[in-house]
Design a protein around this motif. Structure first.
Motif, PDB file in Angstrom:
ATOM      1  N   LYS A  43      38.919  27.610  15.021  1.00 25.84           N
ATOM      2  CA  LYS A  43      39.844  27.779  15.025  1.00 25.84           C
ATOM      3  C   LYS A  43      40.833  26.227  15.935  1.00 25.84           C
ATOM      4  CE  LYS A  43      39.228  31.553  18.065  1.00 25.84           C
ATOM      5  NZ  LYS A  43      37.940  31.360  18.137  1.00 25.84           N
ATOM      6  N   SER A  44      40.336  25.964  16.696  1.00 24.77           N
ATOM      7  CA  SER A  44      40.561  24.972  17.649  1.00 24.77           C
ATOM      8  C   SER A  44      40.280  23.521  16.467  1.00 24.77           C
ATOM      9  CB  SER A  44      39.657  23.971  18.495  1.00 24.77           C
ATOM     10  OG  SER A  44      39.587  25.529  19.900  1.00 24.77           O
ATOM     11  N   LEU A  47      43.669  23.755  13.985  1.00 21.78           N
ATOM     12  CA  LEU A  47      44.377  22.839  14.630  1.00 21.78           C
ATOM     13  C   LEU A  47      45.109  21.728  14.949  1.00 21.78           C
ATOM     14  CD1 LEU A  47      45.507  25.167  17.671  1.00 21.78           C
ATOM     15  CD2 LEU A  47      46.799  25.685  15.628  1.00 21.78           C
ATOM     16  N   TYR A  82      51.910  21.697  20.698  1.00 20.94           N
ATOM     17  CA  TYR A  82      50.861  21.263  20.889  1.00 20.94           C
ATOM     18  C   TYR A  82      50.334  21.782  22.819  1.00 20.94           C
ATOM     19  CZ  TYR A  82      45.091  20.882  20.332  1.00 20.94           C
ATOM     20  OH  TYR A  82      44.482  20.845  19.760  1.00 20.94           O
ATOM     21  N   GLN A  85      43.378  24.081  24.396  1.00 18.84           N
ATOM     22  CA  GLN A  85      42.443  25.202  24.791  1.00 18.84           C
ATOM     23  C   GLN A  85      42.442  24.673  25.997  1.00 18.84           C
ATOM     24  OE1 GLN A  85      39.412  26.901  22.290  1.00 18.84           O
ATOM     25  NE2 GLN A  85      38.743  28.509  23.894  1.00 18.84           N
ATOM     26  N   ASP A 162      46.555  26.593  21.416  1.00 17.51           N
ATOM     27  CA  ASP A 162      45.524  27.134  21.207  1.00 17.51           C
ATOM     28  C   ASP A 162      45.021  27.886  22.236  1.00 17.51           C
ATOM     29  OD1 ASP A 162      42.972  27.334  20.974  1.00 17.51           O
ATOM     30  OD2 ASP A 162      42.306  24.800  20.220  1.00 17.51           O
ATOM     31  N   VAL A 194      46.416  30.404  17.647  1.00 18.68           N
ATOM     32  CA  VAL A 194      45.036  30.527  17.936  1.00 18.68           C
ATOM     33  C   VAL A 194      44.428  32.080  18.862  1.00 18.68           C
ATOM     34  CG1 VAL A 194      42.690  30.334  18.435  1.00 18.68           C
ATOM     35  CG2 VAL A 194      44.320  28.684  16.788  1.00 18.68           C
TER      36      VAL A 194
END
Ligand SMILES: Nc1ncnc2c1ncn2[C@@H]1O[C@H](COP(=O)(O)OP(=O)(O)O)[C@@H](O)[C@H]1O
Ligand SMILES: [Mg+2]
Length: 256
Positions: A43-44, A47, A82, A85, A162, A194
């Motif tokens: 997922k990360s 992105l 952006y 995480q 994220d 995400v």
């Protein structure tokens, strides 16, 4: 349909392992798409490929019709907010400095920067007096608001988030989910969010992309993922999430 992102057969490997494997994905403009899947499914990385922070080994990414290349990635990124995480705030900068870092870098006047700050603080319901605080002096929910304001500062066309609520305790998380969904609706921006939580994905998006080992396993609404899983993997993923969320309703209300 206006596409904000078009990913065509992109792959990215680290050593022998594919983080993203021959993925083709269209992200429509003006609404929220959720990317979901177990930890390590890519997922990360996906992105970072979308905003050109890393380049794919194969395939191509276009953003609003333009190919993302090494030469234009940093200028295109100004049109993509952006939130990494864990938020990624600079600990030695106040909230105000964190939010305005890109505006300063781009040469905005102090007056323009401050008026944009006021708009964003109002939008995210962030107390103005807390803008002078450092990240360590803010609550988890406030830090997330600061990360979101920073991502929105230059009024980007797209927002890539994220796991924006991953580090929050369940009550704060539930409140912020509701607020964020309202904010996204108000802004009408393209949002790619995400999460590893199916119920959170469904809270934000009817368009859910479930990834497995760096590839799209199924793209559907939560209802369809539940009623017509495309594979045993989807069935197991959904089943495990239901188990985790046994104490809450299908709309994701927190349990006791
Ligand atoms: N910079 C990197 N170096 C080596 N391996 C990486 C790197 N980034 C990601 N990976 C690996 O790629 C896979 C996908 O990672 P990631 O995109 O972070 O997954 P997710 O965000 O879904 O948890 C994982 O196996 C991870 O260990
Ligand atoms: Mg990740």
């Amino acid at each position: 349909m206006h596409l904000m992102f078009h990913l065509s057969d992109i792959s990215k490997s680290y050593g022998p392992l594919f983080a993203v494997a021959h993925t083709t994905l269209d992200i429509p403009a003006g609404r929220t798409t959720a990317l979901i899947g177990p930890s390590g499914c890519g997922k990360s990385t996906l992105l970072r490929l979308m905003n050109g922070l890393i380049a794919p080994d194969t395939g191509s990414v276009t953003f609003d019709g333009e190919a993302v290349t090494a030469a234009n990635a940093s200028s295109l990124r100004r049109r993509m907010g952006y939130v990494i995480q864990q938020g990624g705030l600079f600990p030695h900068m106040t909230a105000r400095q964190n939010i305005s870092v890109m505006a300063r870098h781009t040469g905005w006047t102090a007056a323009d920067t401050e008026s944009r700050l006021q708009v964003l603080a109002d939008l995210t319901r962030f107390p103005l007096d807390a803008l002078a605080r450092y990240p360590a002096e803010l609550s988890g929910g406030q830090r997330q608001r600061v990360s979101l304001m920073r991502a929105l500062m230059l009024d980007p066309d797209a927002l890539l988030l994220d796991e924006p609520l991953g580090a929050l305790d369940p009550m704060v998380r539930f409140d912020l989910q509701t607020e964020l969904a309202d904010i996204f609706k108000t802004l009408g921006k393209t949002v790619v969010l995400v999460t590893h939580d199916l119920f959170e994905a469904a809270h934000f998006a009817s368009d859910i992309v479930l990834l497995r080992d760096g590839a799209v396993e199924q793209r559907a609404s939560m209802d369809v993922l539940l009623s017509a899983p495309a594979s045993t993997f989807v069935k197991k993923f959904v089943g495990a999430q239901r188990g985790l969320n046994g104490a809450r309703g299908l709309n994701g209300e927190p349990g006791l």
